[in-house]
Motif scaffolding. Structure first.
Motif, PDB file in Angstrom:
ATOM      1  N   LEU A  35       0.842  -1.187   0.000  1.00 59.92           N
ATOM      2  CA  LEU A  35       0.000   0.000   0.000  1.00 59.92           C
ATOM      3  C   LEU A  35       0.885   1.247   0.000  1.00 59.92           C
ATOM      4  O   LEU A  35       1.986   1.240   0.550  1.00 59.92           O
ATOM      5  CB  LEU A  35      -0.898   0.009   1.240  1.00 59.92           C
ATOM      6  CG  LEU A  35      -1.808  -1.201   1.422  1.00 59.92           C
ATOM      7  CD1 LEU A  35      -2.639  -1.032   2.687  1.00 59.92           C
ATOM      8  CD2 LEU A  35      -2.702  -1.405   0.215  1.00 59.92           C
ATOM      9  N   PRO A  39      -1.001   7.913   1.344  1.00 65.79           N
ATOM     10  CA  PRO A  39      -2.049   8.067   0.317  1.00 65.79           C
ATOM     11  C   PRO A  39      -2.691   9.451   0.372  1.00 65.79           C
ATOM     12  O   PRO A  39      -2.799  10.052   1.444  1.00 65.79           O
ATOM     13  CB  PRO A  39      -3.050   6.974   0.685  1.00 65.79           C
ATOM     14  CG  PRO A  39      -2.872   6.784   2.160  1.00 65.79           C
ATOM     15  CD  PRO A  39      -1.401   6.982   2.403  1.00 65.79           C
ATOM     16  N   ILE A  42      -8.383   7.992  -0.842  1.00 63.77           N
ATOM     17  CA  ILE A  42      -8.848   6.635  -0.561  1.00 63.77           C
ATOM     18  C   ILE A  42     -10.175   6.431  -1.270  1.00 63.77           C
ATOM     19  O   ILE A  42     -11.126   7.197  -1.076  1.00 63.77           O
ATOM     20  CB  ILE A  42      -9.045   6.392   0.948  1.00 63.77           C
ATOM     21  CG1 ILE A  42      -7.734   6.584   1.711  1.00 63.77           C
ATOM     22  CG2 ILE A  42      -9.630   5.010   1.204  1.00 63.77           C
ATOM     23  CD1 ILE A  42      -6.746   5.479   1.541  1.00 63.77           C
ATOM     24  N   ASP A  99      -5.343   6.405  -4.697  1.00 65.36           N
ATOM     25  CA  ASP A  99      -4.129   5.682  -4.308  1.00 65.36           C
ATOM     26  C   ASP A  99      -4.424   4.279  -3.791  1.00 65.36           C
ATOM     27  O   ASP A  99      -3.658   3.349  -4.009  1.00 65.36           O
ATOM     28  CB  ASP A  99      -3.389   6.439  -3.195  1.00 65.36           C
ATOM     29  CG  ASP A  99      -3.047   7.853  -3.603  1.00 65.36           C
ATOM     30  OD1 ASP A  99      -2.352   8.009  -4.607  1.00 65.36           O
ATOM     31  OD2 ASP A  99      -3.463   8.791  -2.908  1.00 65.36           O
ATOM     32  N   THR A 100      -5.527   4.153  -3.035  1.00 67.72           N
ATOM     33  CA  THR A 100      -5.871   2.899  -2.364  1.00 67.72           C
ATOM     34  C   THR A 100      -7.380   2.721  -2.399  1.00 67.72           C
ATOM     35  O   THR A 100      -8.123   3.701  -2.311  1.00 67.72           O
ATOM     36  CB  THR A 100      -5.409   2.912  -0.889  1.00 67.72           C
ATOM     37  OG1 THR A 100      -4.022   3.230  -0.828  1.00 67.72           O
ATOM     38  CG2 THR A 100      -5.641   1.562  -0.225  1.00 67.72           C
ATOM     39  N   PRO A 131      -4.093  -0.822  -5.453  1.00 66.20           N
ATOM     40  CA  PRO A 131      -4.117  -1.798  -4.344  1.00 66.20           C
ATOM     41  C   PRO A 131      -5.458  -1.781  -3.604  1.00 66.20           C
ATOM     42  O   PRO A 131      -6.042  -0.719  -3.386  1.00 66.20           O
ATOM     43  CB  PRO A 131      -2.979  -1.323  -3.428  1.00 66.20           C
ATOM     44  CG  PRO A 131      -2.083  -0.535  -4.310  1.00 66.20           C
ATOM     45  CD  PRO A 131      -2.958   0.111  -5.344  1.00 66.20           C
ATOM     46  N   VAL A 133      -7.663  -3.028  -0.215  1.00 70.69           N
ATOM     47  CA  VAL A 133      -7.735  -3.534   1.156  1.00 70.69           C
ATOM     48  C   VAL A 133      -9.148  -4.043   1.382  1.00 70.69           C
ATOM     49  O   VAL A 133     -10.111  -3.301   1.181  1.00 70.69           O
ATOM     50  CB  VAL A 133      -7.420  -2.433   2.191  1.00 70.69           C
ATOM     51  CG1 VAL A 133      -7.464  -3.006   3.607  1.00 70.69           C
ATOM     52  CG2 VAL A 133      -6.072  -1.802   1.917  1.00 70.69           C
ATOM     53  N   ASP A 150      -5.074  -7.248  -1.955  1.00 65.11           N
ATOM     54  CA  ASP A 150      -3.655  -7.063  -1.642  1.00 65.11           C
ATOM     55  C   ASP A 150      -3.413  -7.156  -0.138  1.00 65.11           C
ATOM     56  O   ASP A 150      -2.377  -7.657   0.300  1.00 65.11           O
ATOM     57  CB  ASP A 150      -3.188  -5.707  -2.165  1.00 65.11           C
ATOM     58  CG  ASP A 150      -3.242  -5.644  -3.682  1.00 65.11           C
ATOM     59  OD1 ASP A 150      -2.329  -6.178  -4.337  1.00 65.11           O
ATOM     60  OD2 ASP A 150      -4.217  -5.077  -4.220  1.00 65.11           O
ATOM     61  N   ALA A 163      -4.820   1.358   6.037  1.00 63.50           N
ATOM     62  CA  ALA A 163      -4.676   2.106   4.785  1.00 63.50           C
ATOM     63  C   ALA A 163      -3.911   3.413   4.928  1.00 63.50           C
ATOM     64  O   ALA A 163      -3.375   3.923   3.936  1.00 63.50           O
ATOM     65  CB  ALA A 163      -6.054   2.381   4.186  1.00 63.50           C
TER      66      ALA A 163
END
Length: 211
Positions: A35, A39, A42, A99-100, A131, A133, A150, A163
Motif C-alpha cells: 500500500l 495516500p 482513498i 491511491d488505495t 491496491p 484492502v 492485496d 490504509a
C-alpha cells in the motif's frame, strides 16, 4: 450440530471456487502490492447508507485527516451487490487520483456476505491496478475477496487503520528528527569553531605580525 442445507451448498461452492482461483494464481502472495505509505485519496467501495462508511471515515479523520475519501457507492448485500461492487471497482480504476481502495461491509451470515464470494468480484479485485484492502465482516469471516485483495483486514475499521499512517506518530517522528538535526548541526558548528581557532593560533605562531 445440524447445518442448513442451503448453507452447506454455499460452503461447498465457496470451497470449489476458492480452490479453482487459487490454482489460477489469484491468491499468489508475490502479486500482492504494498500500500502507498502516504495516500492522498482513498476510494471506498461500500454501502453509502451503512454504519461502515461512518466508522471508516471516523478512523481516517482521527489518524490521517489530510486524506481525501472518494465513495463509490454500491449495494453490499442481495442479488445486485456483486455487479455493483464490480462496477464500483472499475469506476475507481478509471480515475488517476485514487491511491488505495477499501472494499468493506459489516458482519453477517454466509448468505449475506455472499456477494464477496462471487467470481466476478474476485476477478475485478485481481484486475484492479490500484491496491485493494478488504475489510469484510468480522475477524472470523473470510471471503474470496479477502484472499484476492492485496491486504486483508479483520474489520472495516481495521482496514482504515491499515490504509493510512498515524499522523500523531508522524508528528513525533518529525519532532524527533528535528531535534536530532539540531544537535548534529550544533556539534558540527562547535567542531568548526575549534578548527578555526586552531588555524588562527597556528597562523599567529608562524606569522605573529600578520593580522
Amino acid at each position: 450440530i445440524a447445518v442448513p442445507e442451503g448453507v452447506g451448498a454455499l460452503q461447498a461452492q465457496f470451497e470449489a471456487l476458492k480452490q479453482r482461483l487459487e490454482e489460477e494464481g489469484l491468491f499468489e502472495p508475490s502479486r500482492k502490492r504494498p500500500l502507498p505509505e502516504f495516500p492522498q485519496v482513498i476510494g471506498m467501495v461500500t454501502s453509502p447508507t451503512g454504519a461502515v462508511l461512518h466508522d471508516i471515515c471516523h478512523v481516517l479523520e482521527r489518524r490521517y485527516p489530510i486524506v481525501k475519501v472518494l465513495v463509490a457507492p454500491t449495494p453490499v448485500q442481495g442479488d445486485e451487490a456483486a455487479d455493483g461492487i464490480v462496477g464500483a471497482l472499475e469506476a475507481l480504476n478509471r480515475r488517476d487520483d485514487v491511491d488505495t481502495i477499501i472494499l468493506a461491509r459489516g458482519g453477517g451470515s454466509l448468505e449475506e456476505l455472499w456477494p464477496f464470494n462471487e467470481e466476478s468480484v474476485a476477478r475485478a479485485i485481481y484486475a484492479s491496478r490500484i491496491p485493494v484492502v478488504s475489510g469484510v465482516g468480522h475477524e472470523t469471516n473470510f471471503t474470496i475477496a479477502d484472499y484476492v485483495a492485496d491486504v486483508r483486514a479483520p474489520t472495516p475499521s481495521a482496514a482504515a487503520e491499515i490504509a493510512v499512517p498515524d499522523a500523531t506518530v508522524l508528528r513525533e517522528q518529525v519532532v524527533s528528527q528535528g531535534e536530532y538535526l539540531r544537535q548534529l548541526l550544533s556539534g558540527l558548528v562547535t567542531d568548526l569553531r575549534y578548527s578555526l581557532k586552531a588555524s588562527e593560533q597556528r597562523l599567529w605562531f608562524l606569522a605573529p605580525n600578520i593580522e
